[in-house]
Design a protein around this motif. Structure first.
Motif, PDB file in Angstrom:
ATOM      1  N   LEU A 146       0.822  -1.212   0.000  1.00 34.31           N
ATOM      2  CA  LEU A 146       0.000   0.000   0.000  1.00 34.31           C
ATOM      3  C   LEU A 146       0.855   1.261   0.000  1.00 34.31           C
ATOM      4  N   ALA A 147       1.936   1.231   0.768  1.00 38.29           N
ATOM      5  CA  ALA A 147       2.782   2.428   0.869  1.00 38.29           C
ATOM      6  C   ALA A 147       3.439   2.773  -0.463  1.00 38.29           C
ATOM      7  N   LEU A 148       3.653   1.764  -1.317  1.00 38.85           N
ATOM      8  CA  LEU A 148       4.173   2.053  -2.658  1.00 38.85           C
ATOM      9  C   LEU A 148       3.208   2.943  -3.437  1.00 38.85           C
ATOM     10  N   GLN A 149       1.930   2.883  -3.061  1.00 37.58           N
ATOM     11  CA  GLN A 149       0.915   3.735  -3.670  1.00 37.58           C
ATOM     12  C   GLN A 149       0.602   4.928  -2.768  1.00 37.58           C
ATOM     13  N   GLY A 150       1.513   5.218  -1.816  1.00 41.03           N
ATOM     14  CA  GLY A 150       1.251   6.217  -0.786  1.00 41.03           C
ATOM     15  C   GLY A 150       0.890   7.592  -1.323  1.00 41.03           C
ATOM     16  N   LYS A 151       1.637   8.073  -2.301  1.00 34.89           N
ATOM     17  CA  LYS A 151       1.353   9.408  -2.835  1.00 34.89           C
ATOM     18  C   LYS A 151      -0.019   9.451  -3.494  1.00 34.89           C
ATOM     19  N   LEU A 152      -0.384   8.340  -4.154  1.00 33.07           N
ATOM     20  CA  LEU A 152      -1.710   8.263  -4.773  1.00 33.07           C
ATOM     21  C   LEU A 152      -2.790   8.233  -3.697  1.00 33.07           C
ATOM     22  N   LEU A 153      -2.544   7.488  -2.612  1.00 27.63           N
ATOM     23  CA  LEU A 153      -3.515   7.430  -1.518  1.00 27.63           C
ATOM     24  C   LEU A 153      -3.714   8.804  -0.892  1.00 27.63           C
ATOM     25  N   VAL A 154      -2.613   9.529  -0.731  1.00 24.61           N
ATOM     26  CA  VAL A 154      -2.709  10.888  -0.185  1.00 24.61           C
ATOM     27  C   VAL A 154      -3.558  11.767  -1.098  1.00 24.61           C
ATOM     28  N   SER A 155      -3.240  11.747  -2.391  1.00 28.16           N
ATOM     29  CA  SER A 155      -3.952  12.627  -3.328  1.00 28.16           C
ATOM     30  C   SER A 155      -5.421  12.232  -3.447  1.00 28.16           C
ATOM     31  N   LYS A 156      -5.715  10.929  -3.431  1.00 24.52           N
ATOM     32  CA  LYS A 156      -7.099  10.469  -3.549  1.00 24.52           C
ATOM     33  C   LYS A 156      -7.905  10.805  -2.288  1.00 24.52           C
ATOM     34  N   THR A 157      -7.253  10.715  -1.125  1.00 18.14           N
ATOM     35  CA  THR A 157      -7.947  11.072   0.114  1.00 18.14           C
ATOM     36  C   THR A 157      -8.224  12.569   0.152  1.00 18.14           C
ATOM     37  N   LEU A 158      -7.248  13.363  -0.260  1.00 13.61           N
ATOM     38  CA  LEU A 158      -7.463  14.807  -0.357  1.00 13.61           C
ATOM     39  C   LEU A 158      -8.578  15.122  -1.345  1.00 13.61           C
TER      40      LEU A 158
END
Length: 215
Positions: A88-100
């Motif tokens: 999941l952390a490999l997709q961390g930046k995407l998770l941040v942007s999607k949550t925002l």
């Protein structure tokens, strides 16, 4: 609010609209942990300190959670905890942007270029403005500073996420941290999954995420 949303709200500096300076990769890994916690509390996966077991192969009610689930499982039914965090952390930046992006769509946050502020007129969360963040901060402070307080499982998990990202520096004064650090860690350690997230963040400081995902 979900664990991921609460973590994002706490990680944003309300004065600047940008993220606080945090230890290397901690927000991405902390957010990965937040998604695992959310999936656990929604009974989509079962978790302990060592591994996660997939209970449901799909979770269509929440598209972002379902996407996170697919990233974690990769066809496996049982995954070592650190590997799940790493995937999941490999997709961390995407998770941040999607949550925002989700918080903007829900009209909790306003976006101005790369700056995000809590809205003062959110129809979804009418208590928004800075009270939204203050409510989460107050919840954490009340738990830690009251020696008689016993956190609910969800509250202990949130404390673990705060500890993983070292966000207690933004919630407590230096004097409070010196006095209550041991209690804070004790309460955060009441959730086994949460403390596994803390350990994964610490391990990642010495590892690349690809190595963590391959463990």
């Amino acid at each position: 609010m979900t664990f991921a949303e609460q973590l994002i709200i706490l990680a944003l500096d309300p004065k600047t609209g940008k993220f606080h300076a945090l230890p290397r990769k901690s927000l991405e890994i902390g957010l990965a942990g937040a998604f695992l916690l959310e999936l656990t509390f929604r009974n989509v996966i079962d978790s302990d300190a060592n591994s996660i077991i997939i209970l449901k192969e799909q979770y269509p009610q929440r598209p972002l959670l379902n996407s996170a689930l697919q990233v974690v499982r990769e066809g496996d039914k049982e995954i070592p905890f650190r590997k799940a965090i790493g995937r999941l952390a490999l997709q961390g930046k995407l998770l941040v942007s999607k949550t925002l992006e989700h918080l903007v769509d829900e009209e909790v946050l306003d976006r101005k270029d790369k700056i995000f502020f809590i809205r003062r007129d959110s129809p979804i969360y009418p208590q928004a403005d800075d009270r939204l963040r203050q409510d989460v901060v107050k919840q954490i402070r009340d738990l830690v500073l009251d020696p008689e307080a016993i956190p609910a499982p969800e509250e202990a998990a949130l404390l673990a996420l705060v500890l993983a990202c070292r966000l207690q520096r933004k919630i407590f004064t230096e004097e409070e941290r010196d006095e209550f650090e041991s209690r804070f860690q004790q309460l955060a350690g009441m959730d086994l999954v949460g403390i596994a997230i803390v350990d994964a963040v610490r391990a990642a400081r010495d590892k690349e995420l690809l190595d963590l995902a391959a463990d």
